[in-house]
Design a protein around this motif. Structure first.
Motif, short mmCIF file in Angstrom:
data_model
loop_
_atom_site.label_atom_id
_atom_site.label_comp_id
_atom_site.label_asym_id
_atom_site.label_seq_id
_atom_site.Cartn_x
_atom_site.Cartn_y
_atom_site.Cartn_z
N ILE A 20 0.85 -1.19 0.00
CA ILE A 20 0.00 0.00 0.00
C ILE A 20 0.88 1.24 0.00
CG2 ILE A 20 -0.22 0.13 2.52
CD1 ILE A 20 -3.22 0.82 1.97
N PRO A 21 0.67 2.18 -0.93
CA PRO A 21 1.54 3.35 -1.01
C PRO A 21 1.13 4.42 -0.01
CG PRO A 21 -0.11 3.48 -2.73
CD PRO A 21 -0.35 2.18 -1.99
N PRO A 27 8.27 2.30 1.43
CA PRO A 27 7.30 1.43 2.10
C PRO A 27 7.31 1.71 3.60
CG PRO A 27 8.76 0.18 0.65
CD PRO A 27 9.34 1.55 0.76
N TRP A 28 6.16 1.56 4.25
CA TRP A 28 6.07 1.93 5.65
C TRP A 28 5.25 0.94 6.49
CZ3 TRP A 28 1.07 2.59 7.30
CH2 TRP A 28 0.12 2.79 6.29
N TRP A 33 6.22 -5.01 5.73
CA TRP A 33 7.67 -5.05 5.87
C TRP A 33 8.16 -6.42 6.36
CZ3 TRP A 33 12.08 -3.46 4.33
CH2 TRP A 33 12.22 -2.19 3.79
N ARG A 34 7.37 -7.09 7.17
CA ARG A 34 7.78 -8.42 7.62
C ARG A 34 7.99 -9.35 6.44
NH1 ARG A 34 3.12 -9.16 11.96
NH2 ARG A 34 3.42 -11.37 11.50
N CYS A 216 11.66 -5.41 13.99
CA CYS A 216 12.27 -4.34 13.22
C CYS A 216 11.25 -3.66 12.31
CB CYS A 216 13.45 -4.87 12.40
SG CYS A 216 14.55 -3.55 11.82
N SER A 217 10.23 -4.37 11.90
CA SER A 217 9.17 -3.76 11.10
C SER A 217 8.46 -2.66 11.89
CB SER A 217 8.15 -4.81 10.65
OG SER A 217 8.74 -5.73 9.76
N VAL A 218 8.31 -2.87 13.19
CA VAL A 218 7.74 -1.83 14.05
C VAL A 218 8.68 -0.64 14.13
CG1 VAL A 218 6.94 -1.29 16.38
CG2 VAL A 218 6.40 -3.52 15.37
N LEU A 219 9.99 -0.92 14.21
CA LEU A 219 10.96 0.18 14.25
C LEU A 219 10.92 1.00 12.97
CD1 LEU A 219 14.06 -1.63 15.84
CD2 LEU A 219 12.20 -0.40 16.99
N ILE A 220 10.79 0.33 11.84
CA ILE A 220 10.70 1.05 10.56
C ILE A 220 9.43 1.89 10.53
CG2 ILE A 220 10.35 0.75 8.07
CD1 ILE A 220 12.26 -1.59 8.18
#
Length: 256
Positions: A20-21, A27-28, A33-34, A216-220
Motif C-alpha cells: 500500500i503506497p 514502504p512503511w 515489511w515483515r 524491526c518492522s515496528v521500528l521502521i
C-alpha cells in the motif's frame, strides 16, 4: 520496481508483493515489511505492485486472493500484504494473504536461509503474537493517525479505516510515548537474557529470524511515520539496543 511489459516477456516469473503506497516513496506498513524482510533475506526475486487503500478489496478479489481474516458476522476482510508466486507453476500461481500465512509459505517453499531455525517455530510464533497484541498496542494511538495521513485516499468519498482517530498532542502524546517506553523497557530486559549468546542484539541469540523482522518492522514504522518525534527517542532507549537491531537488519531493507 516493475519494468515495461515488453521487457519482461522472456524473463523468468518473479514473486509479486502487493503493498500500500503513502505520500512518500518508501514502504512503511509494518505487516508488509515483515514479508519484504523475508523475501530479501532469502534472496528471492520479487517486484512490488502498489495498491491504493480504496482499491484493496476489489484488487484482491480480482486476483482470487483469500481474505486475510473474517469478521464476527462472517464477512471476509481483505488486507495487504498479499503475494502471488508463479515461479513454481506459472499456469497456477500460488496466492497467499495474511502476514503469518505468507511467512510460513515462504519458509516451506524456499527453505534455504531459514527464518525459523530448527525448533524455534513455536517460540517465534508466541514472540510475534506478543509483538502484535501487546508490545505494539501503546503505539497505536500515536501511529495509527499518522499512518492514515499517509494513505492515498482519492476524493472525499473514499472509505478510511474504522480505527481513524485524531492525532495526540501535548501531554496526551507524552503519556502515550511513556507507555510505549515501558513496553520497550520490558522487552529489553527479556532480550538481555541472550547477552551470553552472540552479541545479544537479536531474538534467537546469534542469527536474525522472523521474530527480529517482526520487531524491526515496528521500528521502521516509527522511523518513517514519526522520524523526529518518535525514532529520535526510540533509537536511544535501552542503551541504543533498538538502533543496533535496526542496523543489524539494514542489509535486508531493499525495496523492489
Amino acid at each position: 520496481m516493475s519494468r515495461p511489459a515488453s521487457s519482461r516477456q522472456n524473463s523468468p516469473p518473479v514473486i509479486t508483493l502487493y503493498d500500500i503506497p503513502g505520500h512518500t516513496p518508501q514502504p512503511w506498513a509494518p505487516n508488509i515489511w515483515r514479508i519484504r524482510f523475508i523475501l530479501n533475506y532469502k534472496r528471492l526475486r520479487y517486484r512490488t505492485i502498489w495498491v491504493e487503500f480504496p482499491d484493496v478489496e476489489e484488487t484482491l478479489r480480482g486476483l482470487s486472493a483469500p481474505p486475510s481474516s473474517t469478521r464476527s458476522d462472517g464477512r471476509p476482510v481483505y488486507t495487504l500484504p498479499v503475494i502471488v508466486d508463479p515461479t513454481r507453476n506459472p499456469m497456477r500461481p500460488e496466492i497467499f494473504a495474511n502476514t503469518n500465512h505468507i511467512a510460513e509459505y515462504l519458509e516451506a517453499a524456499y527453505p534455504a536461509r531459514p527464518v525459523f531455525p530448527d525448533g524455534s517455530r513455536a517460540v517465534q510464533a508466541l514472540f510475534v503474537h506478543y509483538i502484535q497484541e501487546v508490545f505494539a498496542k501503546p503505539l497505536l494511538p500515536i501511529m495509527v493517525p499518522l499512518s492514515h495521513q499517509q494513505l492515498q485516499l482519492r476524493g472525499h468519498g473514499a472509505r478510511v479505516p474504522q480505527q481513524m482517530a485524531p492525532a495526540l498532542s501535548g501531554p496526551q502524546r507524552e503519556q502515550a510515548w511513556q507507555a510505549v517506553k515501558e513496553q520497550f523497557d520490558f522487552l529489553a530486559r527479556i532480550l538481555d537474557k541472550n547477552s551470553g549468546d552472540g552479541d545479544g542484539t537479536v531474538t534467537m541469540g546469534r542469527e536474525v529470524s522472523y521474530a527480529d523482522f517482526a520487531l524491526c518492522s515496528v521500528l521502521i514504522w516509527i522511523e518513517r511515520m514519526a522520524a523526529h518525534d518518535g525514532w529520535t527517542r526510540v533509537r536511544t532507549w535501552n542503551n541504543g539496543r533498538w538502533l543496533r537491531l535496526w542496523e543489524r537488519c539494514r542489509e535486508y531493507m531493499d525495496e523492489y
